[in-house]
Design a protein around this motif. Structure first.
Motif, short mmCIF file in Angstrom:
data_model
loop_
_atom_site.label_atom_id
_atom_site.label_comp_id
_atom_site.label_asym_id
_atom_site.label_seq_id
_atom_site.Cartn_x
_atom_site.Cartn_y
_atom_site.Cartn_z
N LEU A 151 -16.59 -12.58 16.26
CA LEU A 151 -15.56 -11.64 15.84
C LEU A 151 -14.20 -12.33 15.85
O LEU A 151 -13.78 -12.89 16.86
CB LEU A 151 -15.53 -10.42 16.76
CG LEU A 151 -14.50 -9.34 16.43
CD1 LEU A 151 -14.82 -8.66 15.11
CD2 LEU A 151 -14.41 -8.30 17.55
N LYS A 152 -13.51 -12.30 14.71
CA LYS A 152 -12.19 -12.92 14.60
C LYS A 152 -11.12 -11.90 15.02
O LYS A 152 -11.17 -10.72 14.62
CB LYS A 152 -11.91 -13.38 13.17
CG LYS A 152 -13.00 -14.28 12.56
CD LYS A 152 -13.02 -15.65 13.20
CE LYS A 152 -14.04 -16.54 12.50
NZ LYS A 152 -14.11 -17.89 13.10
N ILE A 153 -10.17 -12.37 15.81
CA ILE A 153 -9.04 -11.53 16.22
C ILE A 153 -7.76 -12.24 15.82
O ILE A 153 -7.51 -13.39 16.22
CB ILE A 153 -9.05 -11.27 17.74
CG1 ILE A 153 -10.30 -10.50 18.15
CG2 ILE A 153 -7.80 -10.49 18.16
CD1 ILE A 153 -10.44 -10.27 19.64
N LEU A 154 -6.94 -11.54 15.03
CA LEU A 154 -5.67 -12.09 14.57
C LEU A 154 -4.55 -11.14 14.98
O LEU A 154 -4.59 -9.95 14.64
CB LEU A 154 -5.67 -12.27 13.05
CG LEU A 154 -4.35 -12.70 12.40
CD1 LEU A 154 -3.89 -14.06 12.93
CD2 LEU A 154 -4.48 -12.73 10.88
N VAL A 155 -3.59 -11.65 15.74
CA VAL A 155 -2.44 -10.85 16.17
C VAL A 155 -1.23 -11.29 15.36
O VAL A 155 -0.88 -12.48 15.35
CB VAL A 155 -2.17 -11.03 17.68
CG1 VAL A 155 -0.90 -10.28 18.08
CG2 VAL A 155 -3.35 -10.53 18.49
N MET A 156 -0.61 -10.34 14.66
CA MET A 156 0.54 -10.65 13.81
C MET A 156 1.76 -9.86 14.29
O MET A 156 1.65 -8.72 14.73
CB MET A 156 0.25 -10.30 12.36
CG MET A 156 -0.99 -10.96 11.77
SD MET A 156 -1.05 -10.88 9.96
CE MET A 156 -0.90 -9.13 9.64
N SER A 157 2.92 -10.49 14.14
CA SER A 157 4.16 -9.83 14.55
C SER A 157 5.35 -10.53 13.93
O SER A 157 5.24 -11.67 13.48
CB SER A 157 4.30 -9.82 16.08
OG SER A 157 5.52 -9.25 16.45
N ALA A 158 6.46 -9.83 13.92
CA ALA A 158 7.69 -10.43 13.41
C ALA A 158 8.57 -10.95 14.53
O ALA A 158 9.27 -11.95 14.37
CB ALA A 158 8.47 -9.40 12.59
N THR A 159 8.53 -10.30 15.70
CA THR A 159 9.46 -10.68 16.77
C THR A 159 8.74 -10.95 18.08
O THR A 159 9.36 -10.94 19.13
CB THR A 159 10.49 -9.55 17.00
OG1 THR A 159 9.79 -8.36 17.37
CG2 THR A 159 11.29 -9.28 15.74
N LEU A 160 7.47 -11.19 18.02
CA LEU A 160 6.68 -11.32 19.24
C LEU A 160 6.92 -12.65 19.94
O LEU A 160 7.07 -13.68 19.30
CB LEU A 160 5.19 -11.20 18.89
CG LEU A 160 4.19 -11.21 20.04
CD1 LEU A 160 4.29 -9.93 20.84
CD2 LEU A 160 2.78 -11.38 19.48
N GLU A 161 6.95 -12.62 21.29
CA GLU A 161 6.87 -13.86 22.05
C GLU A 161 5.42 -14.31 22.02
O GLU A 161 4.55 -13.71 22.66
CB GLU A 161 7.34 -13.63 23.50
CG GLU A 161 8.82 -13.33 23.62
CD GLU A 161 9.24 -13.21 25.07
OE1 GLU A 161 8.49 -13.68 25.96
OE2 GLU A 161 10.31 -12.63 25.33
N ALA A 162 5.16 -15.34 21.25
CA ALA A 162 3.78 -15.69 20.92
C ALA A 162 3.00 -16.29 22.09
O ALA A 162 1.79 -16.12 22.19
CB ALA A 162 3.77 -16.67 19.75
N GLU A 163 3.67 -16.99 23.00
CA GLU A 163 2.95 -17.75 24.04
C GLU A 163 2.09 -16.86 24.93
O GLU A 163 0.91 -17.19 25.17
CB GLU A 163 3.94 -18.57 24.87
CG GLU A 163 4.57 -19.74 24.12
CD GLU A 163 5.63 -19.28 23.13
OE1 GLU A 163 6.08 -18.11 23.24
OE2 GLU A 163 6.01 -20.08 22.26
N PRO A 164 2.60 -15.75 25.48
CA PRO A 164 1.73 -14.91 26.34
C PRO A 164 0.51 -14.38 25.59
O PRO A 164 -0.58 -14.31 26.16
CB PRO A 164 2.66 -13.78 26.79
CG PRO A 164 4.04 -14.33 26.65
CD PRO A 164 3.99 -15.24 25.47
#
Length: 838
Positions: A151-164
């Protein structure tokens, strides 16, 4: 198809997902991630013809994204591209991309934890950190690790702090894309607003219409502010070519679509929106942003168990998202209703909802998933323990969980309905009682804002009035009711409530003819949903909630005199919560339907007012005392314990201390001074040992009058042995025989210095001071005048006779000439009369 910034990174994203199961994509506003990424992944070999689920935080964004992607393919929604949102589904047998709201994902996972037929789950706009997004990601991660490694999981955001997030996704790769944004000129107000915010917004809109080109998007905290600004703008007579379009979550789908649609040529639009317009959708034609800088968020209080909507400052991330709306299609301008100095103090991002909201839905979903401890799952922020435990207690009250926190069959049924847990429980409890239709109407009412709330003087809080309005609207031929008892009604909201109520009635197969029609059952049905908000009237007209907090209406109304009611909606402000919606409930119904939660308590206490033990039976529902009655057969040990407690509170003075009992106690105190083996009968010691020395004598007693029959001397005598009594009488006598022949009582009130108060003439002939305790302790002599007043206090009688007596004699002889005053007291005859017998 127009090129977008996200297009350049799509090949890299495809490569990552071909070799990894998870990825994080950070793309600036306007990059095109929402509509381009799902389409780009549609033909990837790993998908194997399976579906893609893309989560959007709002229904409006989900529908808009689905329509836009379908248009790019030249199709209608429901073909390759579809959507699922609450009460609205457009999918077909060939649908490959489903845009869904986050709660829908939870239900899909509960029905099929392996998500068979799904190849990828995309979390869009994850920076908003809604409760369902955090929950959905946690469940997907566990499903991926246990059931679906592919199962592929993709998290997308415009202003997210990506590291955590990347770390949570097993160090997933992070890809970044610049957005396509035109320059936006930003203006701040020179000083803080002193009056009403809405008035400042109206003036700023009017000014912007004159200075700038294009449509205006105004960000306001809530629907109430939107209505007030709309009314203010309507009073300006802006012209026929300028249209005002509200945009918030509870509007109809048609009204929302109208707000985001492009304006007609030579026309301008003013969109008054909540934070719903921050992300995931483009409001066509907007060149001007006016930002109030405020947003409304739910704040849950574990202390009260209630959620209130609180207006707060936006975060910097939200402010930038709003600002970016003006530069989507051309250069724009942003007017911020805060100073440049205030801008420096904005928080970087908003607090995740999971840390501030009611966790009842989350706890129930976790229980249905088989998790009782949230630490078993992976979270960016672990749910707060206090709110989690409180939510579990409510669910136990609702019968959704057992005492161990395991979901029940009833709780599992609740998760299948698509209603909030409280409302789901209410409907399920109402169905067998044939009040299912009324419960559906209440559920719909409580899922929307009050259609009276925009009134300055809204009608009373009785929710039965809203049911009457709803039913009147259903009977009207044109389907509208403009007012009720002189109060204006928001007909659009009322129509939505009616539609939702009918939707639920149809979903449950409720036949109106088989239903009972008793609107007065609203209070009981609300009690099913809100058992913690059952309230009892106090003497002052206010109410006590079941969990112990106070509540009151803003003004006196008919419900103010109800003995019991259920508060469906109330705030968390001040010492007492303000009740907005409620209905009366009968005590007999509470006793019948909440019998398992009602507790009986036998209360046996000492009452200071009556100076007696009172035994009564109390019936409690939480903090509410439902009934109180005399206890006919109280346990004697409980009576004894209450009586002892009363004596402890009142002090030993409540006991009948006769003169002889008091002296005996003083004699014991005197003996204890010389020998610690003797009983300690000081107040402190006797109070501390009441159960040992007094309790055996109290059985059958329960009042002050009863206590007065006690023989305290006899009780104290029982504390010592027969040998000790002999020793006491020998060494610490009650009386002393003096030379006159009288037996004078010895006063042991001061154990350091026992006193013998005796007339001076009765001591003639006695050379030395009498002693007790085997001659070790001299008595303190109070030598009295004929008037029984001390003329000398001494422990040295011999010295008194030698010196002081003659001065005393001179004074007393003049005052009492008839009395006997010999020259030689040691040779004189002692007497207790005026003169001795001849």
């Amino acid at each position: 198809m127009t090129n977008l910034p996200i297009d350049s990174i799509l090949p890299a994203l495809k490569n990552v997902l071909r070799s990894r199961e998870s990825a994080v994509l950070v793309a600036a506003p306007g990059a095109g991630k929402t509509t381009r990424v799902p389409l780009a992944l549609l033909d990837e070999p790993w998908l194997l013809g399976r579906r893609i689920l893309m989560l959007e935080p709002r229904r409006l964004a989900a529908r808009s994204a689905a329509r836009y992607m379908a248009a790019l393919l030249g199709e209608q929604v429901g073909e390759t591209i579809g959507y699922r949102v609450r009460m609205d589904t457009r999918v077909g047998p060939n649908t490959r991309i489903e845009v869904i709201t986050e709660g829908v994902l939870t239900r899909l996972l509960q029905a099929d934890p392996a998500l068979e037929g799904v190849g990828a789950v995309i979390f869009d706009e994850f920076h908003e950190r809604s409760l369902h997004a955090d929950l959905g990601l946690a469940l997907c991660l566990q499903s991926q690790s246990i059931l679906r490694e592919d199962l592929k999981i993709l998290v997308m955001s415009a202003t997210l702090e990506a590291e955590p997030v990347a770390a949570l996704l097993n160090d997933a790769p992070v890809l970044s894309s610049e957005g396509r944004s035109f320059p936006v000129e930003t203006h701040y107000i020179p000083q803080r607003i002193s009056g009403h915010m809405e008035s400042a917004v109206v003036h700023m809109v009017a000014d912007a219409l004159k200075k700038e080109e294009g449509d205006i998007l105004v960000f306001l905290p809530g629907a109430g502010e939107i209505r007030r600004v709309e009314a203010g703008l309507a009073g300006l007579k802006l012209g026929r070519h300028i249209h005002i379009a509200p945009l918030y979550g509870s509007l109809s789908r048609e009204a929302q679509d109208k707000a985001i649609a492009p304006s007609e040529p030579r026309e301008r639009k003013i969109v008054l929106a909540t934070s719903i317009a921050e992300t995931s959708l483009t409001v066509e034609g907007v060149r001007i942003i006016i930002d109030s800088g405020l947003m409304r968020v739910p704040r849950f209080s574990p202390r009260t168990g209630m959620t209130r909507l609180e207006t707060v400052r936006v975060s910097r991330a939200s402010a930038e998202q709003r600002r970016g709306r003006a530069g989507r299609q051309a250069p724009g301008v942003c007017y911020r209703l805060w100073t440049e100095q205030d801008d420096r103090y904005l928080s970087p991002s908003s607090t995740p909802e999971i840390l501030e909201t009611d966790l009842i839905p989350l706890v129930l979903e976790l229980a249905a998933w088989g998790v009782s401890d949230p630490a078993e799952l992976l979270w960016l922020d672990l749910p707060p323990a206090g709110a989690f435990n409180q939510a579990r207690e409510i669910l136990i009250q609702l019968g959704a969980l057992d005492e161990a926190g395991t979901i029940t069959a009833h709780g599992r049924r609740m998760t299948e309905l698509g209603l909030s847990p409280r409302l789901a429980h209410m409907v399920l409890k109402a169905l067998p009682l044939r009040f299912g239709g009324l419960a559906c109407e209440l559920a719909a009412l409580l899922s929307e804002r009050d259609f009276f709330r925009n009134e300055v003087h809204a009608p009373e809080a009785d929710i039965r009035l809203r049911i009457e309005v709803l039913r009147s609207m259903g009977k009207c031929s044109d389907g509208s009711v403009a007012s009720f008892q002189g109060h204006k009604i928001d007909t659009a909201v009322c129509q939505r409530v009616l539609s939702e109520a009918n939707y639920w009635k149809e979903a449950f197969g409720i036949a109106t003819k088989q239903e009972k029609d008793d609107i007065d059952m609203c209070g009981l049905l609300l009690a099913f949903a809100y058992p913690d908000r059952i309230a009892q009237r106090r003497d002052n007209g206010r109410f006590l909630l079941r969990h112990g907090r106070g509540a009151a209406f803003a003004r006196v109304q008919p419900l103010s005199s109800a003995p019991y009611l259920t508060a469906a909606e109330l705030d968390d402000q001040g010492a007492e919560s303000r009740i907005f919606l409620a209905a009366p409930v009968e005590l007999t119904d509470l006793e019948q339907y909440f019998s398992e939660q009602i507790e009986e308590d036998n209360l046996i206490t000492w009452e200071r007012q009556t100076q007696s033990v009172r035994a009564r039976k109390q019936v409690w529902l939480g903090a509410l005392l439902l009934k109180e009655m005399p206890l006919t057969d109280p346990d004697p040990d409980d009576i004894l314990a209450a009586l002892l407690h009363g004596i402890e509170k009142e002090g030993l003075g409540i006991l009948p201390w006769t003169k002889s009992a008091r002296q005996f106690r003083q004699r014991l105190t005197f003996m204890n001074r010389f020998n610690a083996d003797w009983p300690n009968v000081t107040d402190e010691a006797l109070i501390a040992t009441l159960e040992e020395w007094l309790a055996p004598h109290l059985y059958g007693l329960k009042s002050w009058d009863d206590l007065q029959r006690l023989d305290m001397k006899e009780i104290l005598e029982a504390m010592i042995s027969w040998e000790q009594r002999r020793e006491l009488d020998m060494h610490v006598p009650t009386h002393l025989a003096v030379p006159s022949g009288s037996r004078i009582t010895i006063d042991y009130n001061n154990p350091e210095s026992p006193v013998l108060a005796v007339k001076l003439q009765e001591m003639f002939g006695l050379k030395e001071t009498p002693c007790i305790a085997g001659g070790k302790v001299p008595l303190t002599l109070h030598l009295l005048s004929p008037a029984q007043r001390p003329v000398q206090v001494t422990q040295d009688l011999a010295s008194f006779w030698k010196s002081t007596y003659f001065e005393v004699k001179k004074d007393l002889k003049g005052r009492y000439p008839k009395h006997y005053w010999p020259d030689d007291p040691l040779c004189a005859e002692p007497t207790n009369r005026t003169r001795p017998h001849k």
